[in-house]
Scaffold this active site. Sequence first.
Site, PDB file in Angstrom:
ATOM      1  N   ASN A  56       0.830  -1.204   0.000  1.00  0.00           N
ATOM      2  CA  ASN A  56       0.000   0.000   0.000  1.00  0.00           C
ATOM      3  C   ASN A  56       0.863   1.251   0.000  1.00  0.00           C
ATOM      4  O   ASN A  56       1.956   1.274   0.563  1.00  0.00           O
ATOM      5  CB  ASN A  56      -0.973  -0.013   1.194  1.00  0.00           C
ATOM      6  CG  ASN A  56      -0.420   0.697   2.419  1.00  0.00           C
ATOM      7  OD1 ASN A  56      -0.480   1.932   2.507  1.00  0.00           O
ATOM      8  ND2 ASN A  56       0.147  -0.059   3.348  1.00  0.00           N
ATOM      9  N   PHE A  69      -1.711   8.295   4.225  1.00  0.00           N
ATOM     10  CA  PHE A  69      -2.468   8.944   5.307  1.00  0.00           C
ATOM     11  C   PHE A  69      -3.747   9.613   4.806  1.00  0.00           C
ATOM     12  O   PHE A  69      -4.057  10.755   5.186  1.00  0.00           O
ATOM     13  CB  PHE A  69      -1.615   9.982   6.056  1.00  0.00           C
ATOM     14  CG  PHE A  69      -0.562   9.416   6.969  1.00  0.00           C
ATOM     15  CD1 PHE A  69      -0.484   8.053   7.242  1.00  0.00           C
ATOM     16  CD2 PHE A  69       0.361  10.257   7.582  1.00  0.00           C
ATOM     17  CE1 PHE A  69       0.496   7.545   8.101  1.00  0.00           C
ATOM     18  CE2 PHE A  69       1.341   9.760   8.440  1.00  0.00           C
ATOM     19  CZ  PHE A  69       1.407   8.407   8.694  1.00  0.00           C
ATOM     20  N   SER A  94       5.511   5.225   8.723  1.00  0.00           N
ATOM     21  CA  SER A  94       4.847   4.980   7.447  1.00  0.00           C
ATOM     22  C   SER A  94       5.793   5.358   6.315  1.00  0.00           C
ATOM     23  O   SER A  94       6.371   6.451   6.327  1.00  0.00           O
ATOM     24  CB  SER A  94       3.568   5.803   7.330  1.00  0.00           C
ATOM     25  OG  SER A  94       3.134   5.788   5.988  1.00  0.00           O
ATOM     26  N   ASN A 109       4.895   6.089   3.366  1.00  0.00           N
ATOM     27  CA  ASN A 109       4.149   6.753   2.300  1.00  0.00           C
ATOM     28  C   ASN A 109       3.958   8.251   2.477  1.00  0.00           C
ATOM     29  O   ASN A 109       3.252   8.886   1.703  1.00  0.00           O
ATOM     30  CB  ASN A 109       2.800   6.056   2.118  1.00  0.00           C
ATOM     31  CG  ASN A 109       2.990   4.582   1.807  1.00  0.00           C
ATOM     32  OD1 ASN A 109       3.790   4.226   0.948  1.00  0.00           O
ATOM     33  ND2 ASN A 109       2.286   3.718   2.528  1.00  0.00           N
ATOM     34  N   THR A 110       4.561   8.819   3.509  1.00  0.00           N
ATOM     35  CA  THR A 110       4.625  10.279   3.651  1.00  0.00           C
ATOM     36  C   THR A 110       6.104  10.626   3.558  1.00  0.00           C
ATOM     37  O   THR A 110       6.887  10.241   4.436  1.00  0.00           O
ATOM     38  CB  THR A 110       4.032  10.728   5.006  1.00  0.00           C
ATOM     39  OG1 THR A 110       2.639  10.414   5.022  1.00  0.00           O
ATOM     40  CG2 THR A 110       4.210  12.228   5.219  1.00  0.00           C
ATOM     41  N   LYS A 155       5.593   3.635  17.222  1.00  0.00           N
ATOM     42  CA  LYS A 155       5.550   2.582  16.193  1.00  0.00           C
ATOM     43  C   LYS A 155       6.706   2.767  15.224  1.00  0.00           C
ATOM     44  O   LYS A 155       6.852   3.834  14.617  1.00  0.00           O
ATOM     45  CB  LYS A 155       4.213   2.621  15.445  1.00  0.00           C
ATOM     46  CG  LYS A 155       4.062   1.485  14.436  1.00  0.00           C
ATOM     47  CD  LYS A 155       2.638   1.374  13.931  1.00  0.00           C
ATOM     48  CE  LYS A 155       2.474   0.251  12.923  1.00  0.00           C
ATOM     49  NZ  LYS A 155       1.081   0.124  12.442  1.00  0.00           N
ATOM     50  N   ASN A 206       5.790  -1.435  11.409  1.00  0.00           N
ATOM     51  CA  ASN A 206       4.997  -0.966  10.281  1.00  0.00           C
ATOM     52  C   ASN A 206       5.336  -1.814   9.035  1.00  0.00           C
ATOM     53  O   ASN A 206       6.051  -2.801   9.130  1.00  0.00           O
ATOM     54  CB  ASN A 206       5.298   0.517  10.045  1.00  0.00           C
ATOM     55  CG  ASN A 206       4.064   1.275   9.597  1.00  0.00           C
ATOM     56  OD1 ASN A 206       3.377   0.842   8.686  1.00  0.00           O
ATOM     57  ND2 ASN A 206       3.785   2.401  10.228  1.00  0.00           N
TER      58      ASN A 206
HETATM   59  C1  LIG Z   1      -3.752  -0.749   3.617  1.00  0.00           C
HETATM   60  C2  LIG Z   1      -2.908  -0.526   4.829  1.00  0.00           C
HETATM   61  C3  LIG Z   1      -2.960   0.715   5.454  1.00  0.00           C
HETATM   62  C4  LIG Z   1      -2.175   0.949   6.587  1.00  0.00           C
HETATM   63  N1  LIG Z   1      -2.262   2.161   7.196  1.00  0.00           N
HETATM   64  C5  LIG Z   1      -1.554   2.376   8.344  1.00  0.00           C
HETATM   65  C6  LIG Z   1      -1.660   3.608   9.019  1.00  0.00           C
HETATM   66  O1  LIG Z   1      -2.413   4.506   8.632  1.00  0.00           O
HETATM   67  N2  LIG Z   1      -0.901   3.779  10.142  1.00  0.00           N
HETATM   68  C7  LIG Z   1      -0.064   2.808  10.625  1.00  0.00           C
HETATM   69  O2  LIG Z   1       0.588   3.013  11.655  1.00  0.00           O
HETATM   70  N3  LIG Z   1       0.025   1.618  10.003  1.00  0.00           N
HETATM   71  C8  LIG Z   1      -0.692   1.377   8.884  1.00  0.00           C
HETATM   72  N4  LIG Z   1      -0.594   0.165   8.253  1.00  0.00           N
HETATM   73  C9  LIG Z   1       0.356  -0.837   8.777  1.00  0.00           C
HETATM   74  C10 LIG Z   1      -0.307  -1.866   9.674  1.00  0.00           C
HETATM   75  O3  LIG Z   1      -0.854  -1.274  10.829  1.00  0.00           O
HETATM   76  C11 LIG Z   1       0.699  -2.955  10.096  1.00  0.00           C
HETATM   77  O4  LIG Z   1       1.725  -2.347  10.872  1.00  0.00           O
HETATM   78  C12 LIG Z   1       1.345  -3.658   8.907  1.00  0.00           C
HETATM   79  O5  LIG Z   1       0.431  -3.808   7.848  1.00  0.00           O
HETATM   80  C13 LIG Z   1       1.880  -5.053   9.266  1.00  0.00           C
HETATM   81  O6  LIG Z   1       0.851  -5.887   9.763  1.00  0.00           O
HETATM   82  P1  LIG Z   1       0.060  -6.966   8.857  1.00  0.00           P
HETATM   83  O7  LIG Z   1       1.081  -7.828   8.177  1.00  0.00           O
HETATM   84  O8  LIG Z   1      -0.787  -7.721   9.852  1.00  0.00           O
HETATM   85  O9  LIG Z   1      -0.742  -6.176   7.896  1.00  0.00           O
HETATM   86  C14 LIG Z   1      -1.359  -0.088   7.114  1.00  0.00           C
HETATM   87  C15 LIG Z   1      -1.325  -1.336   6.481  1.00  0.00           C
HETATM   88  C16 LIG Z   1      -2.093  -1.561   5.354  1.00  0.00           C
HETATM   89  C17 LIG Z   1      -2.046  -2.914   4.697  1.00  0.00           C
END
Ligand SMILES: Cc1cc2nc3c(=O)[nH]c(=O)nc-3n(C[C@H](O)[C@H](O)[C@H](O)COP(=O)(O)O)c2cc1C
Length: 364
Positions: free
Chosen positions: A110, A114, A173, A175-176, A214, A243
Amino acid sequence: MIRAFDALSLPLLRWIDAEDAHRLAIHGLKFLPPLTPRADDAKLAVRAFGLNFPNPVGMAAGFDKNAEVPDALLRLGFGFVEIGTVTPKPQVGNPRPRLFRLERDEAVVNRMGFNNDGAEAVLRRLASRAHLGGIVGVNVGANKDSPDRVADYVRLIETFAPVASYFTVNVSSPNTPGLRNMQQAHILDDLLSKVIDARERVREKAGDSPVLLKIAPDLSLAELDEVVHVARSRRVDGMIVANTTVARPTTLRETTRAKEQGGLSGRPLFRLSTRMVAETYVRVEGAFPLIGVGGIDTGGAALTKIRAGASLVQLYSPLVYKGLGLVEDIKNDLALTLLRTGREQLSEIVGADAAAITAEDWPI
Ligand SMILES: Cc1cc2nc3c(=O)[nH]c(=O)nc-3n(C[C@H](O)[C@H](O)[C@H](O)COP(=O)(O)O)c2cc1C
């Protein structure tokens, strides 16, 4: 009922565009009947950051960015829900498409950036459900165009303190642009000191709110040394590891989609993020608890994360492939493990394998 919902919805949701599927899932959850969740096995209860979690399985940030469905998620059996990332001003995020499924890898890439409704709208939603209780954490971040990113975090702490069970300071993140630079020791030290000050300022009126940090799984071990040092000296209440990763393991099968820019999550993140949990655990030396997140798609994977050093776990991407029934599966497996091994609480095994994991070859 959850299994029936999964059986019907999973094939459908995976057939449509990933972001449309996500929107549909949020809409579906808004109409979830007010079922009462099965009470959790008392052995699964966890006390951490001064909070009592009914079970250790949380919804990770990014699924419910705008606090639209925290109560539906709690009713589905999550022990806690983290909403956000929320920024002070509303933000549209990056242009679509920005969310990709890597089906054969059971992974997601992804680059949402934000996208969120902004603090005012999210605060209104959280305030209107505050009487319902449950642990709802607020993940905070800076606006992309902010002239003063530290000030954004401070403002969000002040704004959300009355309704946040805990805060997550998200500096990881990918992506910023530039956000992850805030993990550099001198910037992080300034950020955390101001965030903790803000929390103390509002404590009397708004109550106590633990502050968690985080981090990215892509930090070098030297960088992790510094991050943990700063987190400990600024007395944060915990850390979330980790993350999404900007790395692309060579084992990925969906090679075209793997080239999409953004953060990778799901199964291929499991080994790296678990290693980072263990590396963080040995550096923290019990000063505060950790939440482990990344690729937890079975009860066994949750157990590994806990034995690596996580007191609590969170999931997101594996739900795309396994459905919401995964939450019950993980809880059942954890409870069974405790029963089989004659243990009373998960805390007895937190970090049991941390040292051993840090001695393994570095995961690719
Ligand atoms: C579509 C998507 C959006 C995410 N948005 C955020 C976010 O806004 N803030 C954040 O701290 N982590 C975000 N994450 C990261 C997740 O909270 C998590 O740390 C990461 O995906 C690893 O866990 P997973 O393998 O269970 O997905 C996002 C993950 C995905 C897939």
